[in-house]
Design a protein around this motif. Structure first.
Motif, short mmCIF file in Angstrom:
data_model
loop_
_atom_site.label_atom_id
_atom_site.label_comp_id
_atom_site.label_asym_id
_atom_site.label_seq_id
_atom_site.Cartn_x
_atom_site.Cartn_y
_atom_site.Cartn_z
N ALA A 82 1.59 5.68 2.32
CA ALA A 82 2.46 4.91 0.96
C ALA A 82 3.76 4.96 0.73
O ALA A 82 3.97 3.30 1.40
N ILE A 83 4.54 5.88 1.64
CA ILE A 83 5.64 5.23 1.80
C ILE A 83 5.79 4.30 3.01
O ILE A 83 6.81 3.09 2.77
N ILE A 84 5.43 4.59 4.33
CA ILE A 84 5.50 3.98 5.44
C ILE A 84 4.83 2.63 5.09
O ILE A 84 5.15 1.05 5.87
N GLY A 85 3.69 2.21 4.51
CA GLY A 85 2.96 0.93 4.48
C GLY A 85 4.80 0.16 3.41
O GLY A 85 4.44 -1.08 3.87
N ALA A 86 4.69 0.89 2.35
CA ALA A 86 5.53 -0.08 1.45
C ALA A 86 6.79 -1.02 2.42
O ALA A 86 7.67 -1.42 2.35
N ARG A 87 7.05 0.19 3.28
CA ARG A 87 8.33 -0.09 3.90
C ARG A 87 8.12 -1.16 5.39
O ARG A 87 8.61 -2.57 5.31
N LEU A 88 7.21 -1.23 6.07
CA LEU A 88 6.51 -1.43 7.10
C LEU A 88 6.28 -3.22 6.38
O LEU A 88 5.93 -4.76 6.98
N GLU A 95 3.50 -4.46 -3.57
CA GLU A 95 3.39 -3.00 -3.94
C GLU A 95 2.32 -3.16 -3.78
O GLU A 95 1.67 -1.74 -3.41
N GLN A 96 1.26 -3.28 -4.32
CA GLN A 96 -0.03 -2.91 -4.88
C GLN A 96 -0.57 -3.05 -3.60
O GLN A 96 -1.72 -2.04 -3.04
N ALA A 97 -0.27 -4.54 -3.40
CA ALA A 97 -1.02 -4.88 -1.70
C ALA A 97 -0.97 -3.50 -0.70
O ALA A 97 -1.79 -3.18 -0.26
N ALA A 98 0.34 -3.54 -1.09
CA ALA A 98 0.71 -2.72 0.56
C ALA A 98 0.00 -0.86 0.53
O ALA A 98 -0.31 -0.23 1.49
N LEU A 99 0.55 -0.63 -1.39
CA LEU A 99 -0.47 0.80 -1.23
C LEU A 99 -1.78 0.71 -0.96
O LEU A 99 -2.80 2.21 -0.12
N ILE A 101 -3.59 -1.18 1.15
CA ILE A 101 -3.40 -1.53 2.25
C ILE A 101 -3.38 -0.20 3.20
O ILE A 101 -3.80 0.27 4.29
N SER A 102 -2.25 0.42 3.27
CA SER A 102 -1.74 1.46 4.03
C SER A 102 -3.17 2.69 3.73
O SER A 102 -3.55 4.12 4.37
N GLY A 103 -3.55 3.03 2.27
CA GLY A 103 -4.22 3.77 2.08
C GLY A 103 -6.08 3.22 2.54
O GLY A 103 -6.67 4.60 3.03
N LEU A 104 -6.56 2.49 2.63
CA LEU A 104 -7.47 1.91 3.95
C LEU A 104 -7.46 2.23 5.44
O LEU A 104 -8.34 3.23 5.81
N VAL A 105 -6.06 1.90 5.93
CA VAL A 105 -5.88 2.14 7.12
C VAL A 105 -6.02 4.06 7.45
O VAL A 105 -6.14 4.63 8.84
N LEU A 106 -5.13 4.85 6.05
CA LEU A 106 -5.29 6.45 6.75
C LEU A 106 -5.96 7.04 6.56
O LEU A 106 -6.92 8.41 7.14
N THR A 107 -7.34 6.00 5.72
CA THR A 107 -8.77 6.31 5.36
C THR A 107 -9.75 6.87 6.84
O THR A 107 -9.97 7.16 7.37
#
Length: 429
Positions: A82-88, A95-99, A101-107
């Motif tokens: 979540a932190i990396i996604g928010a930064r990148l 912010e919500q979209a970043a969370l 996207i990062s969650g889907l990629v990590l999954t």
């Protein structure tokens, strides 16, 4: 984590994924291990196998440890993602979209690299993964034992609410499961050895009366006969031990070994009284005794043969240690060529003339047939039970799917029959 660079966070995330893959692969590898091979390797002193066996002795603790470790790692990985996604994605999406996207990629990454791949590899090669992995797991279990115990206690309490009082499991094989293991051993166990192992497993299903020599076929000597007749019968005896009786088989005296009788003859001390003194005490076997039990009884009592008696004490037949061993290894007297016995005579037209006094189990085993064995022991008895009458010659019937023609009947018994196996109909049983 604002002071930590994005590249450092990516390295930490990759490390967490590696640890997650370790826990996932370790769980699958440990649970996929062949427990019997594991015991064999541990018995041979394999250190990895010993550790794995110790861990698997308490599978509840092992699973608890792995799940705690795996979930902790995945939670930390989710936070880092979540932190990396928010930064990148800062300034690119909200912010919500970043969370999201990062969650889907990590999954996706966890499923591929930390779940499916390591678990598949561990399932294919459990030992090379489980044995090295057991060392860190052992130390982690020692370190986290209080936490694991507490979690297992809570889990046990929850299970008791559903009526499950024990979480202990057993990997002992039932007899049918062991038969399957022997069948599936393939080339690892030679077919002849497989047959012997399966025969041993079947000993408990066979009783002594299924393999005994029936009383009407016993070679026995009446001690009340003329002594010359007794002497002649002993000289012509085809067996090393002969039963002696008085007028009727039910009044048996005992067994005499031909070696003892011939020794008396050589010393010219052979008389009825000396013969009776050489008699060995009788050993009786209750009808219905399973072969595995009787084999143990022969060994315990140091006996080699015994008389089978029914509930009234009447002698029904004779069973020897050799008879039981033949059930395991096959007939000792058969040739190397699989040929029908003297009781089965093939005919030129493809039919078989069979002595109806043949034991049904022997007939099934020799011909690969499937006559019922839970009733009469001989083919004659099976025919009489089926017809509920004593038939005449030339009577035809279909028994267990096999067309049978009765050839000869005498002394209230079916003596010979003709079986036509080419007309076997399995639906007519």
């Amino acid at each position: 984590m604002d002071d930590i660079s994005t590249s450092a966070l990516l390295i930490i995330l990759a490390l967490l994924l590696v640890i997650s893959a370790y826990f996932s692969g370790s769980e699958t590898a440990m649970m996929t291990l062949n427990r019997y091979r594991l015991r064999h390797l541990a018995g041979d002193g394999h250190s990895g196998a010993k550790r794995a066996q110790q861990l698997l002795d308490r599978p509840d603790r092992l699973i608890g440890l792995i799940l705690i470790g795996n979930n902790l790692v995945n939670i930390f990985a989710a936070q880092l993602a979540a932190i990396i996604g928010a930064r990148l994605l800062n300034g690119v999406v909200g912010e919500q979209a970043a969370l999201t996207i990062s969650g889907l990629v990590l999954t996706f990454v966890i499923l591929i690299f930390a779940e499916v791949t390591p678990k598949t590899l561990a399932a294919l090669h459990p030992e090379p993964i489980a044995f090295p992995a057991s060392l860190p797991l052992k130390w982690l279990l020692i370190t986290m034992l209080p936490v694991v115990k507490m979690m297992n206690w809570i889990t046990s309490a929850m299970l008791r609410l559903f009526g499950i009082k024990s979480i202990k499991t057993s990997d002992a094989l039932s007899q049918e499961e062991l038969r399957t293991v022997v069948h599936e051993a393939g080339a690892l166990i030679p077919r002849r050895h497989q047959e012997m192992l399966l025969s041993i497993l079947d000993l408990g299903k066979v009783a002594v009366e299924d393999i005994m020599v029936p009383r009407n076929e016993l070679y026995a000597i009446n001690v009340n006969d003329d002594f010359k007749s007794i002497n002649k019968q002993i000289i012509n005896s085809p067996y090393t031990r002969v039963l002696l009786y008085r007028d009727t088989i039910d009044d048996a005296v005992g067994f005499v070994h031909m070696r003892d009788a011939l020794r008396l003859q050589a010393k010219e001390q052979f008389t009825k009284s000396s013969l009776l003194r050489a008699v060995k005490e009788l050993y009786f076997i209750p009808e219905g005794t399973p072969l595995n039990v009787q084999l143990a009884n022969f060994q315990k009592n140091k006996e080699h043969l015994g008389l089978v008696v029914d509930e009234y004490g009447d002698i029904q037949g004779l069973v020897t240690l050799e008879d039981i061993l033949e059930e395991i290894v096959g007939d000792f007297t058969t040739s190397m060529i699989d040929a029908p016995s003297d009781d089965i005579t093939p005919q030129t037209d493809g039919t078989l003339v069979i002595d109806a006094t043949i034991n049904i189990r022997d007939l099934n085993k020799e011909m690969g047939w499937d006559f019922p064995t839970d009733g009469p022991k001989t083919l004659n008895g099976l025919i009489l039970e089926y017809l509920e009458d004593i038939p005449s010659a030339n009577t035809c019937l279909r028994l267990a799917g096999y067309p049978i023609e009765i050839i000869e009947v005498s002394d209230n018994m079916v003596k010979n029959v003709r079986v036509m196996p080419e007309f076997y109909d399995p639906t007519q049983r």
